[in-house]
Design an enzyme around this catalytic site. Sequence first.
Site: not given
Ligand code: URA
Length: 245
Positions: A104
């Site tokens: 993310d």
């Molecule tokens: N899980 C998440 O919620 N975000 C990420 O970036 C990776 C795994």
Amino acid sequence: MERIDKILSNLGYGTRKELKNIIKNGSVIVDGKIIKDNGFKLDPEKSIIEINGEKVQYKKYIYLMMNKPDGVISATFDNYEKTVIDLLLEEHKVFDPFPVGRLDKDTVGLLILTNDGELNHKLISPKHHVDKVYYAKIDKKVDEKDVKAFEEGIVIDDGYKCMPAKLKIAKAKDEESEVYVTVQEGKFHQVKRMFEARGKKVVYLKRISFGALELDESLKEGSYRELEEKEIKMLQTCKNSVMNM
Ligand code: URA
């Protein structure tokens, strides 16, 4: 078969224009013969190329480990947002690498970038069960009930039952906990949604390992390096991981 000027420019020996002159000057030798045509085609995996008397180490693939910073997206291009590719030097961009899976925008830590489609597939395919370990800060107290629920498989908001995941509590306080989570899948916002299903919020998320590959902590956020040969092998053989959990 590829053009000699393209091969050499991809390997960082100069722009196509600069290489045109270098080649014209007779500084490039292919399989023992001077070539003067910058459009000369050859198979770089089979031919031996020399430039200014030095043998060229040809490589087709590039493998990078980045410590992804907060605020950039795991994509190759975006009209508005800064991407992880924007953080690369031109000499690495010419290989057209892409991120292996996604983190993310606000997640930091280990991101692999490569142009090796086969390895990418192997690493992100759920069939291969590659462990991804995250360090997370959570807004509430995490307890043994959460550990058990993760072990059994959390049902997230869209009704999907996640594969069993390991949760290790490093610190548990009413107002904040620190945990390590190991998951084998890569669903959108997976770790955040797993905690949401437990009524808790992830306030900080960092990936610290991918398969047997651990984040090189000497890399500052936003910086990256090429993987070493043995690290590439580790990924190719998909050895799982790392944490004694
Ligand atoms: N899980 C998440 O919620 N975000 C990420 O970036 C990776 C795994």
